[in-house]
Write a protein that holds these residues in place. Structure first.
Motif, PDB file in Angstrom:
ATOM      1  N   MET A 106       0.946  45.970-121.316  1.00 36.94           N
ATOM      2  CA  MET A 106       0.597  45.304-121.964  1.00 36.94           C
ATOM      3  C   MET A 106      -0.538  44.982-122.695  1.00 36.94           C
ATOM      4  O   MET A 106      -1.660  44.634-121.692  1.00 36.94           O
ATOM      5  N   PRO A 107      -1.359  45.556-124.533  1.00 40.72           N
ATOM      6  CA  PRO A 107      -2.135  45.036-124.648  1.00 40.72           C
ATOM      7  C   PRO A 107      -2.834  43.454-124.642  1.00 40.72           C
ATOM      8  O   PRO A 107      -1.761  42.671-124.850  1.00 40.72           O
ATOM      9  N   ASN A 151      -3.105  56.446-130.151  1.00 35.73           N
ATOM     10  CA  ASN A 151      -4.384  56.549-128.723  1.00 35.73           C
ATOM     11  C   ASN A 151      -3.407  55.971-127.847  1.00 35.73           C
ATOM     12  O   ASN A 151      -4.027  55.214-126.566  1.00 35.73           O
ATOM     13  N   ILE A 152      -2.502  54.549-128.437  1.00 36.30           N
ATOM     14  CA  ILE A 152      -1.518  53.796-127.562  1.00 36.30           C
ATOM     15  C   ILE A 152      -0.560  55.031-127.172  1.00 36.30           C
ATOM     16  O   ILE A 152       0.418  55.607-127.680  1.00 36.30           O
ATOM     17  N   TYR A 182      10.326  57.682-131.728  1.00 30.33           N
ATOM     18  CA  TYR A 182       9.293  57.698-132.897  1.00 30.33           C
ATOM     19  C   TYR A 182       7.978  58.115-133.296  1.00 30.33           C
ATOM     20  O   TYR A 182       7.252  58.659-133.802  1.00 30.33           O
ATOM     21  N   PHE A 183       7.631  56.992-131.971  1.00 29.77           N
ATOM     22  CA  PHE A 183       6.241  56.685-131.672  1.00 29.77           C
ATOM     23  C   PHE A 183       5.876  58.039-131.406  1.00 29.77           C
ATOM     24  O   PHE A 183       4.273  58.780-131.751  1.00 29.77           O
ATOM     25  N   MET A 219     -10.134  61.175-127.339  1.00 33.55           N
ATOM     26  CA  MET A 219      -9.840  62.470-127.498  1.00 33.55           C
ATOM     27  C   MET A 219      -8.229  62.380-128.486  1.00 33.55           C
ATOM     28  O   MET A 219      -7.422  61.682-127.866  1.00 33.55           O
ATOM     29  N   SER A 220      -8.018  61.521-129.853  1.00 27.75           N
ATOM     30  CA  SER A 220      -7.423  61.566-130.504  1.00 27.75           C
ATOM     31  C   SER A 220      -6.516  63.132-130.339  1.00 27.75           C
ATOM     32  O   SER A 220      -6.448  63.782-130.636  1.00 27.75           O
ATOM     33  N   THR A 221      -5.031  62.561-130.677  1.00 27.80           N
ATOM     34  CA  THR A 221      -4.138  63.799-130.649  1.00 27.80           C
ATOM     35  C   THR A 221      -4.202  64.095-132.650  1.00 27.80           C
ATOM     36  O   THR A 221      -3.694  64.087-133.242  1.00 27.80           O
ATOM     37  N   PRO A 222      -3.934  66.036-132.473  1.00 29.86           N
ATOM     38  CA  PRO A 222      -3.776  66.502-134.163  1.00 29.86           C
ATOM     39  C   PRO A 222      -2.764  66.505-134.051  1.00 29.86           C
ATOM     40  O   PRO A 222      -1.713  66.425-133.412  1.00 29.86           O
ATOM     41  N   ILE A 223      -2.026  65.708-135.093  1.00 34.07           N
ATOM     42  CA  ILE A 223      -1.269  66.253-136.549  1.00 34.07           C
ATOM     43  C   ILE A 223      -0.916  67.358-136.666  1.00 34.07           C
ATOM     44  O   ILE A 223      -1.684  67.887-137.414  1.00 34.07           O
ATOM     45  N   ASN A 224       0.286  68.166-136.281  1.00 29.69           N
ATOM     46  CA  ASN A 224       0.106  68.719-136.578  1.00 29.69           C
ATOM     47  C   ASN A 224       1.456  69.531-137.743  1.00 29.69           C
ATOM     48  O   ASN A 224       2.728  68.530-137.814  1.00 29.69           O
ATOM     49  N   LYS A 225       0.758  69.844-138.915  1.00 34.97           N
ATOM     50  CA  LYS A 225       1.764  69.441-140.537  1.00 34.97           C
ATOM     51  C   LYS A 225       3.077  70.707-140.160  1.00 34.97           C
ATOM     52  O   LYS A 225       4.227  70.386-140.677  1.00 34.97           O
ATOM     53  N   THR A 226       3.360  71.638-139.244  1.00 34.06           N
ATOM     54  CA  THR A 226       4.357  72.312-139.128  1.00 34.06           C
ATOM     55  C   THR A 226       4.093  72.113-137.669  1.00 34.06           C
ATOM     56  O   THR A 226       3.886  71.882-136.858  1.00 34.06           O
ATOM     57  N   MET A 227       5.626  71.475-137.993  1.00 31.08           N
ATOM     58  CA  MET A 227       6.476  70.860-136.153  1.00 31.08           C
ATOM     59  C   MET A 227       6.373  72.241-134.904  1.00 31.08           C
ATOM     60  O   MET A 227       6.582  73.644-135.450  1.00 31.08           O
TER      61      MET A 227
END
Length: 306
Positions: free
Chosen positions: A66-67, A183-184, A240-241, A1-9
Motif C-alpha cells: 500500500m502507498p 497507474n496503481i 471496477y478499477f 506509461m499509462s493505459t489508454p482508455i478504450n471508448k469501444t470496449m
C-alpha cells in the motif's frame, strides 16, 4: 506509461462489465434483508469494514504494498467519499422509504449524469449523438423491464428518491475522479478507497446509529452482510478499477443498466421467478442502447449501406 482508455470496449471489458453487473445485482436485495434489523450507517460501516479487512489481506498475499505518502491517501479518502460513503449512505437511506425496484431505476440514471459530467470535465469522453441517445434509450429500457408500475411511487417520499439520485450523481463524479488511479494496481486502489471509507464511516455510525443499542442480528442478516461486503464491495471494486483504467467512466457506469437485468435473470434462474415479456423487451432495449454507445454495430451498418 499509462493505459489508454478504450471508448469501444473489447471482449474482456464486456465480460468484466457483465460480471460486475451480476455481483452488484444482488446488492439491493442484500440491503433490504439487512435493513430489517440494522440501521443505514451501521450497514455502510459493516459493509466497508469487512471488505477492507479482506482486501488488505489480499494485497499482502498478492505481494503488493500500500502507498505510504499522504497525497495518495488523500486521493483515496476523497474517492472513498464520492464512490462509497456518500452513495452507499444515500441509497441505504433511500431504501428505507422506497422499493428496491424504484431505487434501481433511479440508480440507473448514473450513466446519464456521467455522460454529461464527462463531457465538461474530461477531454477523452466527449458527448456525441450515439452515446447520449444510447444512454437515454437504455434508461427507458430499465424502466420498461422493471415495470412502469414501479414509477407509481415517483413523487412520493421525494427526499428518499432525491437521495438515490444524489447517489447516482456521486457515482458519476467518482467515475471521472477515479481515472487518476490508472497507474496503481486495481486491488491497491480498491483497498485504499474501501479502507478510507471505513475510517470515515466509524464516527458517523457511532454518533448517528449508536449500534451498541441494538440486539445482535440474526444469521440471515449476517449472511447478507457478508455477501454485500465480500461480493458487492471487495470483489466488485477490484473489477471496477480494472475497467476504469481501460474502458473509461462512461462505459464503466453503463453497468447500472445491466444490474436490473442481472437481478431479474438471477431471480428467474435461482428463485424460479416468472420471466415476463416486458422483461425480455426491456433487456432487448438495453442491449440496443449498449450497442449504440459501443458504436461498432452502427459503423458496420453504415459501411454495408455504402
Amino acid at each position: 506509461m499509462s493505459t489508454p482508455i478504450n471508448k469501444t470496449m473489447g471482449f474482456v471489458e464486456w465480460l468484466l462489465l457483465i460480471l460486475l453487473a451480476i455481483i452488484w445485482g444482488g446488492s439491493f436485495f442484500f440491503i433490504k434483508v439487512i435493513l430489517t434489523e440494522l440501521q443505514p450507517f451501521t450497514i455502510v460501516l459493516g459493509r466497508v469494514s469487512i471488505a477492507a479487512i479482506v482486501l488488505n489481506l489480499m494485497v499482502r498475499l498478492s505481494g503488493y504494498r500500500m502507498p505510504s505518502d499522504l497525497r495518495t491517501w488523500g486521493t483515496f479518502l476523497f474517492m472513498g467519499l464520492l464512490n462509497n460513503l456518500i452513495p452507499f449512505s444515500l441509497i441505504t437511506l433511500g431504501q428505507t422509504q422506497i422499493s428496491s425496484s424504484l431505487a434501481s431505476i433511479l440508480n440507473a440514471t448514473t450513466p446519464v449524469w456521467t455522460v454529461l459530467l464527462a463531457h465538461f470535465l474530461t477531454v477523452d469522453e466527449r458527448l456525441n449523438k450515439n452515446r447520449f441517445g444510447g444512454v437515454l434509450f437504455g434508461l427507458i429500457g430499465v424502466v420498461f423491464m422493471i415495470g412502469w408500475d414501479a414509477l407509481g411511487g415517483l413523487g412520493i417520499n421525494i427526499l428518499a428518491q432525491l437521495a438515490v439520485i444524489g447517489a447516482a450523481i456521486s457515482y458519476g463524479f467518482a467515475g471521472i475522479y477515479g481515472k487518476r488511479f490508472k497507474n496503481i494496481p486495481p486491488i491497491v486502489t480498491a483497498t485504499g478507497q474501501i479502507t478510507s471509507t471505513a475510517i470515515l464511516a466509524i464516527p458517523i455510525t457511532l454518533i448517528v446509529d449508536k449500534p451498541w443499542s441494538y440486539s445482535m442480528p440474526g444469521m440471515n442478516v449476517w449472511g447478507a452482510m457478508l455477501g454485500l461486503a465480500l461480493l458487492s464491495t471487495a470483489l466488485a471494486y477490484i473489477i471496477y478499477f480494472r475497467l476504469l483504467t481501460t474502458a473509461g467512466a462512461t462505459n464503466l457506469l453503463l453497468v447500472t443498466f445491466l444490474v436490473p437485468v442481472s437481478a431479474i435473470l438471477l431471480g428467474t434462474i435461482i428463485l424460479g421467478e416468472q420471466l415476463f415479456l416486458r422483461h425480455v423487451l426491456g433487456m432487448l432495449m438495453i442491449g440496443l442502447s449498449l450497442a449504440a454507445i459501443d458504436g461498432r454495430v452502427l459503423i458496420l451498418f453504415r459501411r454495408n449501406k455504402t
